[in-house]
Write an enzyme that holds these catalytic residues in place. Structure first.
Site, mmCIF file in Angstrom:
data_model
loop_
_atom_site.group_PDB
_atom_site.id
_atom_site.type_symbol
_atom_site.label_atom_id
_atom_site.label_comp_id
_atom_site.label_asym_id
_atom_site.label_seq_id
_atom_site.Cartn_x
_atom_site.Cartn_y
_atom_site.Cartn_z
ATOM 1 N N ASP A 34 -37.647 -4.077 -77.934
ATOM 2 C CA ASP A 34 -36.417 -2.265 -78.578
ATOM 3 C C ASP A 34 -36.082 -1.966 -77.850
ATOM 4 O O ASP A 34 -36.643 -1.611 -76.694
ATOM 5 C CB ASP A 34 -36.996 -2.427 -79.683
ATOM 6 C CG ASP A 34 -38.278 -1.336 -79.760
ATOM 7 O OD1 ASP A 34 -38.305 -0.171 -79.445
ATOM 8 O OD2 ASP A 34 -39.909 -2.076 -79.189
ATOM 9 N N GLY A 76 -42.399 0.373 -75.604
ATOM 10 C CA GLY A 76 -41.417 -0.030 -76.001
ATOM 11 C C GLY A 76 -40.736 -1.948 -74.702
ATOM 12 O O GLY A 76 -41.620 -1.759 -74.232
ATOM 13 N N GLU A 77 -39.465 -2.095 -75.087
ATOM 14 C CA GLU A 77 -38.621 -3.066 -74.222
ATOM 15 C C GLU A 77 -39.525 -4.240 -74.023
ATOM 16 O O GLU A 77 -38.209 -5.152 -73.517
ATOM 17 C CB GLU A 77 -38.722 -1.657 -72.755
ATOM 18 C CG GLU A 77 -38.512 -1.144 -72.343
ATOM 19 C CD GLU A 77 -38.356 -0.751 -70.748
ATOM 20 O OE1 GLU A 77 -38.676 -1.383 -70.482
ATOM 21 O OE2 GLU A 77 -38.407 0.734 -70.915
ATOM 22 N N GLY A 78 -40.661 -4.866 -74.862
ATOM 23 C CA GLY A 78 -40.690 -5.866 -75.411
ATOM 24 C C GLY A 78 -41.957 -5.264 -73.716
ATOM 25 O O GLY A 78 -42.813 -7.014 -73.575
#
EC number: 2.4.2.21
Length: 348
Positions: A170, A312-314
């Protein structure tokens, strides 16, 4: 918006993998959680020994949230669009970690408050920023359906292109506020017990965030039993798309690693949209956000890593991919006692 029945991973392959673990040149259970993960991969693939992942794919869902204008984040909303460009250009943390883990990255603009950086990035865009959930619905009914469908179609695109493992990530300033509301609503948790400090809030920011979560929860009180209604009322287009993505991955029998709070909150919704989908997921990591721990407990998922990551971001899930690869390698590449001529008898 309905999903078909989710069939579980293959039990026969899981049993074969567990039996194979007991024949390898090591004490029974000596590789701990790696053994459990290898069994899960074998079950998801329907094959023992499991095959190493050839096309692991990270999809970062990007979206802005109107509540971010209320001072619930340490960063301004403009950062979302800037980071989408950075991820697409290969300069973000997720790009660096994906290179190490042997994965590729795609970023999808679902609701960034800017024009899409490119036609490909904005192919599934639903709107510019979701509504301020403290005072208004995040989405309309039509937008909620469109966002869930966008996530479903993205999952199909990736699986059809050969992805054998998916990672949901995300990017969106303010998304932990909306995610915390979803988790608190679904776990019946008070705001003060669910709200964390996000990406670096001070105490005053935490108080503003807690007030926003409280107000959104009050607004959501009549839709707590309706997952789609929750997404419309107090979620967001990016969260709805992630829910569709997680559910569709399970329907396509593709293993998926969850990342932090935003992704796991969406997965909590996805499990209600497609019961049984959670059998196809592993939790990549545990973040310091209280709501993340609540969501993991509700899904009965044990995180692979706990490195106090909150980006976040994976990123956390992508780090966990390396552990998952190690689990596959151990089960598929180790020699058995019989083949190695090693005794597996315990001496008295």
């Amino acid at each position: 918006m309905t999903f078909g029945p989710v069939s579980p991973p293959d039990a026969a392959s899981a049993a074969a993998a567990r039996a194979r673990q007991d024949t390898l040149t090591k004490p029974t259970g000596a590789l701990g959680r790696l053994e459990d993960l290898s069994v899960w991969v074998a079950a998801c693939q329907g094959h023992c020994p499991p095959r190493q992942f050839e096309r692991a794919r990270v999809v970062v869902f990007a979206g802005d949230h109107g509540v971010a204008r209320s001072g619930v984040s340490a960063y301004p909303p403009e950062v979302t669009a800037q980071m989408v460009t950075n991820i697409d250009g290969g300069g973000a943390a997720i790009n660096a970690l994906a290179d190490v883990a042997g994965a590729t990255v795609r970023v999808a603009d679902i609701a960034v408050d800017a024009e899409p950086a490119s036609e490909h990035i904005g192919a599934h865009k639903v709107r510019r920023a979701s509504g301020n959930i403290a005072v208004e619905d995040a989405l309309t009914d039509a937008e909620t359906t469109a966002a869930i469908d966008a996530g479903r179609r993205i999952a199909d695109e990736e699986v059809d292109a050969g992805a054998d493992l998916l990672i949901a990530g995300d990017m969106g300033i303010g998304n932990t506020t909306a995610a915390t509301v979803l988790v608190a609503a679904l776990t019946d948790t008070e705001p003060v017990a669910a709200v964390g400090y996000g990406t670096g809030l001070d105490d005053a920011g935490w108080m503003r965030k807690t007030a926003a979560v409280r107000d959104a929860l009050f607004r959501a009180r009549t839709v707590k039993s309706d997952p789609i209604g929750l997404l419309r009322c107090c979620g967001g287009a990016d969260l709805a798309a992630m829910a569709g993505f997680c559910a569709q991955a399970a329907l396509r029998r593709t293993p998926l690693l969850l990342d932090g709070l935003a992704v796991t909150a969406a997965a909590l919704i996805a499990e209600r949209l497609a019961p049984g989908a959670r059998q196809w997921w592993q939790a990549g990591h545990r973040s310091p956000e209280p709501a993340h721990a609540l969501a993991l407990a509700a899904l009965d998922l044990d995180p692979i890593l706990d490195l106090r990551m909150r980006l976040g971001e994976g990123t956390g899930a992508t780090l966990a991919l390396s552990v998952l690869r190690a689990a596959v390698a151990a089960l598929s590449s180790m020699t058995t006692f019989a083949a190695a001529g090693v005794s597996n008898q315990i001496s008295s």
